[in-house]
Design an enzyme around this catalytic site. Sequence first.
Site, PDB file in Angstrom:
ATOM      1  N   HIS A   1       3.454   3.144  12.216  1.00  0.00           N
ATOM      2  CA  HIS A   1       2.529   4.216  12.595  1.00  0.00           C
ATOM      3  C   HIS A   1       3.106   5.174  13.623  1.00  0.00           C
ATOM      4  O   HIS A   1       2.359   5.907  14.262  1.00  0.00           O
ATOM      5  CB  HIS A   1       1.196   3.666  13.140  1.00  0.00           C
ATOM      6  CG  HIS A   1       0.453   2.822  12.148  1.00  0.00           C
ATOM      7  ND1 HIS A   1      -0.851   2.439  12.320  1.00  0.00           N
ATOM      8  CD2 HIS A   1       0.840   2.297  10.962  1.00  0.00           C
ATOM      9  CE1 HIS A   1      -1.229   1.695  11.284  1.00  0.00           C
ATOM     10  NE2 HIS A   1      -0.200   1.600  10.455  1.00  0.00           N
TER      11      HIS A   1
ATOM     12  N   ASP B   1      -0.241   4.463   0.974  1.00  0.00           N
ATOM     13  CA  ASP B   1      -0.493   5.499   1.982  1.00  0.00           C
ATOM     14  C   ASP B   1       0.271   5.214   3.265  1.00  0.00           C
ATOM     15  O   ASP B   1       0.713   4.100   3.521  1.00  0.00           O
ATOM     16  CB  ASP B   1      -1.994   5.600   2.286  1.00  0.00           C
ATOM     17  CG  ASP B   1      -2.560   4.330   2.924  1.00  0.00           C
ATOM     18  OD1 ASP B   1      -2.195   3.226   2.482  1.00  0.00           O
ATOM     19  OD2 ASP B   1      -3.352   4.450   3.878  1.00  0.00           O
TER      20      ASP B   1
ATOM     21  N   HIS C   1       0.820  -1.218   0.000  1.00  0.00           N
ATOM     22  CA  HIS C   1       0.000   0.000   0.000  1.00  0.00           C
ATOM     23  C   HIS C   1       0.851   1.265   0.000  1.00  0.00           C
ATOM     24  O   HIS C   1       1.946   1.293   0.567  1.00  0.00           O
ATOM     25  CB  HIS C   1      -1.037  -0.004   1.128  1.00  0.00           C
ATOM     26  CG  HIS C   1      -0.484   0.046   2.524  1.00  0.00           C
ATOM     27  ND1 HIS C   1      -0.230   1.228   3.175  1.00  0.00           N
ATOM     28  CD2 HIS C   1      -0.178  -0.943   3.397  1.00  0.00           C
ATOM     29  CE1 HIS C   1       0.204   0.958   4.404  1.00  0.00           C
ATOM     30  NE2 HIS C   1       0.259  -0.352   4.565  1.00  0.00           N
TER      31      HIS C   1
ATOM     32  N   ASP D   1       3.480  -6.450   3.612  1.00  0.00           N
ATOM     33  CA  ASP D   1       3.087  -5.353   4.509  1.00  0.00           C
ATOM     34  C   ASP D   1       3.312  -5.729   5.974  1.00  0.00           C
ATOM     35  O   ASP D   1       2.693  -5.167   6.866  1.00  0.00           O
ATOM     36  CB  ASP D   1       1.590  -5.035   4.258  1.00  0.00           C
ATOM     37  CG  ASP D   1       1.126  -3.783   4.962  1.00  0.00           C
ATOM     38  OD1 ASP D   1       1.989  -2.965   5.343  1.00  0.00           O
ATOM     39  OD2 ASP D   1      -0.104  -3.630   5.141  1.00  0.00           O
TER      40      ASP D   1
ATOM     41  N   GLU E   1      -4.907   2.011   2.572  1.00  0.00           N
ATOM     42  CA  GLU E   1      -5.005   0.781   3.357  1.00  0.00           C
ATOM     43  C   GLU E   1      -5.258   1.107   4.813  1.00  0.00           C
ATOM     44  O   GLU E   1      -5.972   0.397   5.515  1.00  0.00           O
ATOM     45  CB  GLU E   1      -3.710  -0.039   3.221  1.00  0.00           C
ATOM     46  CG  GLU E   1      -3.812  -1.461   3.752  1.00  0.00           C
ATOM     47  CD  GLU E   1      -3.433  -1.614   5.219  1.00  0.00           C
ATOM     48  OE1 GLU E   1      -3.677  -2.697   5.771  1.00  0.00           O
ATOM     49  OE2 GLU E   1      -2.907  -0.664   5.825  1.00  0.00           O
ATOM     50  N   GLU E   2      -4.657   2.209   5.284  1.00  0.00           N
ATOM     51  CA  GLU E   2      -4.733   2.556   6.712  1.00  0.00           C
ATOM     52  C   GLU E   2      -6.113   3.048   7.130  1.00  0.00           C
ATOM     53  O   GLU E   2      -6.390   3.178   8.311  1.00  0.00           O
ATOM     54  CB  GLU E   2      -3.685   3.636   7.051  1.00  0.00           C
ATOM     55  CG  GLU E   2      -2.254   3.263   6.693  1.00  0.00           C
ATOM     56  CD  GLU E   2      -1.682   2.167   7.580  1.00  0.00           C
ATOM     57  OE1 GLU E   2      -2.421   1.649   8.441  1.00  0.00           O
ATOM     58  OE2 GLU E   2      -0.511   1.823   7.393  1.00  0.00           O
TER      59      GLU E   2
ATOM     60  N   ASP F   1       6.075   1.432   6.539  1.00  0.00           N
ATOM     61  CA  ASP F   1       4.737   0.874   6.341  1.00  0.00           C
ATOM     62  C   ASP F   1       4.009   1.764   5.349  1.00  0.00           C
ATOM     63  O   ASP F   1       3.496   2.798   5.716  1.00  0.00           O
ATOM     64  CB  ASP F   1       4.013   0.819   7.688  1.00  0.00           C
ATOM     65  CG  ASP F   1       2.587   0.345   7.588  1.00  0.00           C
ATOM     66  OD1 ASP F   1       2.238  -0.239   6.555  1.00  0.00           O
ATOM     67  OD2 ASP F   1       1.826   0.575   8.542  1.00  0.00           O
TER      68      ASP F   1
END
Length: 439
Positions: A408, A106, A104, A224, A201-202, A167
């Site tokens: 994150h 984002d 992903h 991921d 995705e987040e 990520d």
Amino acid sequence: MRSFCALLLVFLLLSFTFAQQKLPTESAMNRFLRYVKIDTQSAEDQPASPSTKKQLDLARLLETELKGLGVQDVRISEVGIVYGMVPGNLADNSKVPTIGFIAHMDTSPAVSGENVNAIIHNNYQGGDIVLPNDKTQVITVALNPDLKNLIGDDIITADGTTLLGSDDKSGIAEIMTMIDILKQNPGIKHGNIAIAFTPDEEVGGPMDQFEIEKWGAKFAYTVDGEHLGDISNETWSARTAFVTFRGRSTHPGTAKGIMINSTYAAGDFLARFPEMVPNRPETTAGREGYIHAATATMSEETSTIRILLRNFDINGLAAQEEAVKKVMAETQKKYPNVKIEYKSELGYLNMKEVLKNYPQLTDFAIEASKRAGVTGALRPIRGGTDGARLTTRGLPTPNLFTGGHNFHGKLEFNSRKGLEKSTETLVHLVQIWAEKGGK
Ligand SMILES: [Zn+2]
């Protein structure tokens, strides 16, 4: 003379072995450093897809780079998914299933991804890593025991003011470098490989609009995950609950006997959590599920609390919904004039329910890790992935490691070895599918 000849033979064999695999035109590390500079932070609760336009900056770059690597059918869909196809080089590509790889684009809405200043800690020699632009941000050995395995490696961090974006730009860099390696080394045999880079995705992105059939993969992997070797065929099941408190608003100056302030009831409800809800994110690990009061909007008239329910046991979600309703009932007793409402929606289901029928997906991944010198092992993910949603839709999609850590947050990191070993695993994986995945 004979021993000289033997030595010469060994030398020739060795140089043949080493010459066998040509290097990619660009390292996974260099690609990664280019991608993290592009801000692709997604946003919650946006009607459009992608949720933020800036994600398309990376999508367009990847579109160009994929075409440059000779990937076919490259396109960006209406919702911002980048698709492509690497044709197989087997005598008959239809003999092995088309395998998909997904990462992903984002980064998490939780922490800024603007002006990421990636720092390379060359030849790491142990100890805590203090991030230079905010010295309160420290990657400690105590909380990151994996650091002990990274002595001599080049560790990549942000500077303490943003997340890094490992990520999932690690996953993107690794997939791109795999394609590059396959292109440089036509001797590596593989079937058709479908590629997809997804936005959002987040924030529970556009997986409902993922064009599974047109993409053509029979099985897929999201790239991921975190620690080298972690392979996941299991996520928890996810449901989101919304508890709404309805009061009565009026001008505060003339509110006597009229106003019913819903915020007190919402506050009472939350205050009961530590006692009535023992399984919360801060008290659970491993296979334990949780109930998490995540966000709230509050006003006199209406207050709503958004609660995340997570459970590895599919039936466990129902019990968690009951637990939330019990807390509601207590608050209702105390605030009989406030109307309390409950609703919930399903996010995704534990993908193990489907993946248990396709053990070869993770078996091949574990074998590929082994060939790359990494010990692969199955580990459940305490989180969702695009793969969980695709698996729910019928495309079996476990998750592979990327070498990243501390997703994150500002303490996110990866390393040169993390990126390279993950890439190597992907290259082995497509070969194993060609060797053993025949119909
Ligand atoms: Zn991710």
